[in-house]
Design an enzyme around this catalytic site. Sequence first.
Site, PDB file in Angstrom:
ATOM      1  N   GLY A  64       3.064   5.846  10.361  1.00 58.94           N
ATOM      2  CA  GLY A  64       4.131   4.848  10.044  1.00 58.94           C
ATOM      3  C   GLY A  64       5.583   6.224   9.065  1.00 58.94           C
ATOM      4  O   GLY A  64       5.498   6.123   7.792  1.00 58.94           O
TER       5      GLY A  64
ATOM      6  N   ASN B 287      -1.314   5.376   7.101  1.00 58.00           N
ATOM      7  CA  ASN B 287      -0.781   4.534   6.930  1.00 58.00           C
ATOM      8  C   ASN B 287       0.597   3.257   7.324  1.00 58.00           C
ATOM      9  O   ASN B 287       0.940   2.492   6.612  1.00 58.00           O
ATOM     10  CB  ASN B 287       0.543   5.465   5.866  1.00 58.00           C
ATOM     11  CG  ASN B 287       2.253   4.988   5.412  1.00 58.00           C
ATOM     12  OD1 ASN B 287       2.040   4.256   4.831  1.00 58.00           O
ATOM     13  ND2 ASN B 287       2.694   4.847   6.296  1.00 58.00           N
TER      14      ASN B 287
ATOM     15  N   TYR C  52      -1.609 -11.585   6.518  1.00 59.06           N
ATOM     16  CA  TYR C  52      -1.543 -10.062   5.649  1.00 59.06           C
ATOM     17  C   TYR C  52      -2.829 -10.045   4.541  1.00 59.06           C
ATOM     18  O   TYR C  52      -2.784  -8.612   4.842  1.00 59.06           O
ATOM     19  CB  TYR C  52      -0.110 -10.055   5.062  1.00 59.06           C
ATOM     20  CG  TYR C  52       0.371  -8.934   4.349  1.00 59.06           C
ATOM     21  CD1 TYR C  52       0.264  -8.049   5.293  1.00 59.06           C
ATOM     22  CD2 TYR C  52      -0.080  -8.410   3.338  1.00 59.06           C
ATOM     23  CE1 TYR C  52       0.319  -6.317   4.636  1.00 59.06           C
ATOM     24  CE2 TYR C  52       0.146  -7.232   2.703  1.00 59.06           C
ATOM     25  CZ  TYR C  52      -0.008  -6.522   3.728  1.00 59.06           C
ATOM     26  OH  TYR C  52      -0.200  -5.025   2.448  1.00 59.06           O
TER      27      TYR C  52
ATOM     28  N   LEU D  24       3.088  -3.632  -5.841  1.00 57.49           N
ATOM     29  CA  LEU D  24       4.656  -3.785  -6.009  1.00 57.49           C
ATOM     30  C   LEU D  24       5.181  -2.626  -5.669  1.00 57.49           C
ATOM     31  O   LEU D  24       5.510  -2.020  -6.993  1.00 57.49           O
ATOM     32  CB  LEU D  24       4.994  -4.847  -6.809  1.00 57.49           C
ATOM     33  CG  LEU D  24       6.395  -5.366  -6.586  1.00 57.49           C
ATOM     34  CD1 LEU D  24       5.581  -6.512  -5.477  1.00 57.49           C
ATOM     35  CD2 LEU D  24       7.069  -5.882  -7.495  1.00 57.49           C
TER      36      LEU D  24
END
Length: 248
Positions: free
Chosen positions: A9, A83, A149, A181
Amino acid sequence: MKKTAIVTGATSGIGMAICRRFIAAGYRVVATGRNKVALDALSDEFGDDIITLEFDVRDRSEAASALASLPSDWADIDILVNNAGLALGLEPQFEGDFDDWDAMVDTNIKGLLTMTRLVVPAMIERGAGHVVNIGSVAGDAAYANGSVYCATKSAVKAITDGLRIDVAHTPLRVTLLKPGLVETNFSNVRFHGDTDRASNVYKGIEPLTADDIADAALYAVQAPAHVQIAEMLILATHQANGSVIVRK
């Protein structure tokens, strides 16, 4: 010779930041992903310090073939950074999209397992290696409209903990990073390109950046050989957990 890290990723966000941070710290990187344009840009940027492999971690045979194509002097992987991952959709579980679920499970769980299975045996044989899995604060507890998720990231924690147990008789180290976040294209992907909706996720708070997570990854891999950073939870200052965020 420089140590070699493979980062899945790697074409955006945290993965790309880790590539840049590791190369700046003296590592060389095998960057993997599906976006050929982004991979080519990384190759142009870093030259001899990077090799790029275009494949989807959801395709096991494709992943195996890509790894087998590495030049012999790049084949010994010292660090695996799993990742590649994504969130898709934000709706109640009973209204979820089957395709979104498949993509999250196949990438976040099965893709991570595939890369681990392909890379770790050689690490064990050489008696050296480090696996860094990118989990999420979402793996600690479910939040509204994100249960699938959250479940995939909970699985990443269990898989990481299990691997650490399975290799405890070896010098290998296993690290789980759990970001909160982070402002990347994560939310844009989650909302299928709805930029306005994605931007609202970060309003009223200074979120983490991809570089913050790259710093944490580098800290873990550069710890002394007898030190294993097993797990690191990284939150923005005004974020308490996966669902409590104080916005101004």
